[in-house]
Design a protein around this motif. Structure first.
Motif, mmCIF file in Angstrom:
data_model
loop_
_atom_site.group_PDB
_atom_site.id
_atom_site.type_symbol
_atom_site.label_atom_id
_atom_site.label_comp_id
_atom_site.label_asym_id
_atom_site.label_seq_id
_atom_site.Cartn_x
_atom_site.Cartn_y
_atom_site.Cartn_z
ATOM 1 N N ILE A 130 -4.988 -18.031 -21.915
ATOM 2 C CA ILE A 130 -4.087 -18.326 -20.797
ATOM 3 C C ILE A 130 -3.310 -17.070 -20.401
ATOM 4 O O ILE A 130 -3.011 -16.843 -19.217
ATOM 5 N N GLY A 131 -3.009 -16.229 -21.398
ATOM 6 C CA GLY A 131 -2.338 -14.959 -21.117
ATOM 7 C C GLY A 131 -3.239 -14.017 -20.335
ATOM 8 O O GLY A 131 -2.772 -13.278 -19.459
ATOM 9 N N ARG A 132 -4.525 -14.041 -20.623
ATOM 10 C CA ARG A 132 -5.470 -13.203 -19.888
ATOM 11 C C ARG A 132 -5.542 -13.633 -18.421
ATOM 12 O O ARG A 132 -5.602 -12.798 -17.519
ATOM 13 N N VAL A 133 -5.549 -14.957 -18.199
ATOM 14 C CA VAL A 133 -5.590 -15.470 -16.827
ATOM 15 C C VAL A 133 -4.321 -15.056 -16.080
ATOM 16 O O VAL A 133 -4.383 -14.595 -14.929
ATOM 17 N N ALA A 134 -3.176 -15.194 -16.738
ATOM 18 C CA ALA A 134 -1.904 -14.838 -16.103
ATOM 19 C C ALA A 134 -1.850 -13.347 -15.783
ATOM 20 O O ALA A 134 -1.419 -12.951 -14.692
ATOM 21 N N LEU A 135 -2.306 -12.513 -16.717
ATOM 22 C CA LEU A 135 -2.272 -11.069 -16.490
ATOM 23 C C LEU A 135 -3.263 -10.660 -15.404
ATOM 24 O O LEU A 135 -2.972 -9.771 -14.592
ATOM 25 N N ALA A 136 -4.423 -11.321 -15.364
ATOM 26 C CA ALA A 136 -5.385 -11.043 -14.301
ATOM 27 C C ALA A 136 -4.802 -11.409 -12.945
ATOM 28 O O ALA A 136 -5.010 -10.701 -11.949
ATOM 29 N N TRP A 137 -4.039 -12.507 -12.896
ATOM 30 C CA TRP A 137 -3.375 -12.903 -11.645
ATOM 31 C C TRP A 137 -2.374 -11.837 -11.213
ATOM 32 O O TRP A 137 -2.324 -11.460 -10.034
ATOM 33 N N VAL A 138 -1.592 -11.318 -12.169
ATOM 34 C CA VAL A 138 -0.598 -10.285 -11.853
ATOM 35 C C VAL A 138 -1.284 -9.010 -11.376
ATOM 36 O O VAL A 138 -0.865 -8.393 -10.378
ATOM 37 N N ILE A 139 -2.345 -8.597 -12.058
ATOM 38 C CA ILE A 139 -3.062 -7.376 -11.670
ATOM 39 C C ILE A 139 -3.699 -7.550 -10.294
ATOM 40 O O ILE A 139 -3.646 -6.650 -9.446
ATOM 41 N N GLY A 140 -4.300 -8.726 -10.059
ATOM 42 C CA GLY A 140 -4.889 -9.000 -8.751
ATOM 43 C C GLY A 140 -3.851 -8.973 -7.647
ATOM 44 O O GLY A 140 -4.081 -8.408 -6.566
ATOM 45 N N ALA A 141 -2.687 -9.576 -7.902
ATOM 46 C CA ALA A 141 -1.613 -9.592 -6.912
ATOM 47 C C ALA A 141 -1.088 -8.180 -6.650
ATOM 48 O O ALA A 141 -0.806 -7.816 -5.497
ATOM 49 N N THR A 142 -0.987 -7.376 -7.703
ATOM 50 C CA THR A 142 -0.496 -6.003 -7.546
ATOM 51 C C THR A 142 -1.471 -5.163 -6.728
ATOM 52 O O THR A 142 -1.062 -4.420 -5.824
ATOM 53 N N LEU A 143 -2.763 -5.278 -7.033
ATOM 54 C CA LEU A 143 -3.772 -4.532 -6.271
ATOM 55 C C LEU A 143 -3.773 -4.974 -4.816
ATOM 56 O O LEU A 143 -3.808 -4.150 -3.900
ATOM 57 N N SER A 144 -3.727 -6.283 -4.593
ATOM 58 C CA SER A 144 -3.729 -6.814 -3.233
ATOM 59 C C SER A 144 -2.490 -6.372 -2.455
ATOM 60 O O SER A 144 -2.578 -5.978 -1.281
ATOM 61 N N ALA A 145 -1.327 -6.411 -3.113
ATOM 62 C CA ALA A 145 -0.093 -5.979 -2.451
ATOM 63 C C ALA A 145 -0.151 -4.492 -2.105
ATOM 64 O O ALA A 145 0.337 -4.074 -1.042
ATOM 65 N N SER A 146 -0.756 -3.693 -2.982
ATOM 66 C CA SER A 146 -0.904 -2.266 -2.703
ATOM 67 C C SER A 146 -1.793 -2.044 -1.484
ATOM 68 O O SER A 146 -1.516 -1.173 -0.646
ATOM 69 N N ILE A 147 -2.852 -2.834 -1.382
ATOM 70 C CA ILE A 147 -3.745 -2.725 -0.230
ATOM 71 C C ILE A 147 -3.023 -3.135 1.047
ATOM 72 O O ILE A 147 -3.122 -2.466 2.085
ATOM 73 N N GLU A 148 -2.264 -4.234 0.984
ATOM 74 C CA GLU A 148 -1.518 -4.680 2.165
ATOM 75 C C GLU A 148 -0.461 -3.653 2.559
ATOM 76 O O GLU A 148 -0.226 -3.429 3.747
ATOM 77 N N LEU A 149 0.178 -3.011 1.570
ATOM 78 C CA LEU A 149 1.158 -1.966 1.856
ATOM 79 C C LEU A 149 0.491 -0.807 2.595
ATOM 80 O O LEU A 149 1.037 -0.274 3.563
ATOM 81 N N THR A 150 -0.693 -0.435 2.127
ATOM 82 C CA THR A 150 -1.428 0.634 2.803
ATOM 83 C C THR A 150 -1.820 0.214 4.212
ATOM 84 O O THR A 150 -1.701 0.993 5.164
ATOM 85 N N GLN A 151 -2.268 -1.025 4.377
ATOM 86 C CA GLN A 151 -2.655 -1.506 5.697
ATOM 87 C C GLN A 151 -1.460 -1.572 6.646
ATOM 88 O O GLN A 151 -1.636 -1.493 7.863
ATOM 89 N N SER A 152 -0.250 -1.690 6.099
ATOM 90 C CA SER A 152 0.934 -1.764 6.952
ATOM 91 C C SER A 152 1.186 -0.453 7.676
ATOM 92 O O SER A 152 1.960 -0.410 8.633
ATOM 93 N N THR A 153 0.564 0.636 7.218
ATOM 94 C CA THR A 153 0.729 1.923 7.886
ATOM 95 C C THR A 153 -0.348 2.154 8.941
ATOM 96 O O THR A 153 -0.389 3.211 9.561
#
Length: 198
Positions: A130-153
């Motif tokens: 369950i910890g692996r699933v939670a950490l994968a969710w956090v990593i996925g959200a972080t990568l996605s947010a970084s991409i959206e931040l880049t797209q905002s420019t």
């Protein structure tokens, strides 16, 4: 560093869009550099080495798919970016039977894009499943947010729902990866039990 400086740096690196060839070349160069470093350090030996390689290729593929191409973007170049910060708006409709082909492709595509990332992370990470699933969710959200931040420019569609869908895809992939781990462990236990039986 101010926001304007960050925007200038990101625009210099990734604009004007679409510049698929340049973005792909940059990702390939970074991946090759990481592969050389990992090979020199001996990190790519054994099954975990293959998993790290797959992780690098998956992240590189996600970056190319989201930053090199206007997949799902409807904002014409030069018209300014479109930003949506209203979470969950339209997601139920996009997942339903009355959604347009574009809406369905955008909804399920954003999830599917991050499923392989979640699976690989589930196999690479240690600890409770369950910890692996939670950490994968956090990593996925972080990568996605970084991409959206880049797209905002850029002249791109920036949508908080993409982060929700991407991170959900990573969590789904991690859940599937954990399921494979459990099944393989049960199969090995059953095999050992059969081998030790008289």
């Amino acid at each position: 560093m101010t926001w304007d400086h960050l925007v200038t740096i990101l625009r210099h690196l990734f604009s004007p869009m679409p510049s698929a060839q340049i973005t792909i070349l940059r990702v390939v160069v970074v991946l090759l550099a990481l592969a050389l470093i990992a090979t020199w350090r001996g990190w790519l030996r054994g099954p975990r080495g293959w998993l790290w390689t797959a992780l690098g290729l998956t992240v590189g593929g996600i970056i190319v798919a989201t930053l090199a191409f206007r997949i799902g973007d409807r904002v014409p170049p030069g018209t300014g970016r479109s930003v949506n910060v209203r979470a969950f708006v339209g997601l139920r409709h996009a997942a339903g039977p009355h959604a347009s082909t574009f809406e369905s492709a955008n909804f399920y595509g954003n999830i599917a894009l991050f499923v392989p990332l979640g699976m690989i992370l589930a196999w690479l990470l240690y600890g409770w499943l369950i910890g692996r699933v939670a950490l994968a969710w956090v990593i996925g959200a972080t990568l996605s947010a970084s991409i959206e931040l880049t797209q905002s420019t850029m002249d791109r569609v920036v949508d908080i729902n993409d982060i929700i869908l991407n991170s959900s895809g990573a969590a789904l992939g991690a859940g599937l990866g954990c399921g494979v781990l459990v099944a393989s462990r049960l199969a090995r236990a059953a095999s050992r039990a059969n081998a030790s039986a008289p």
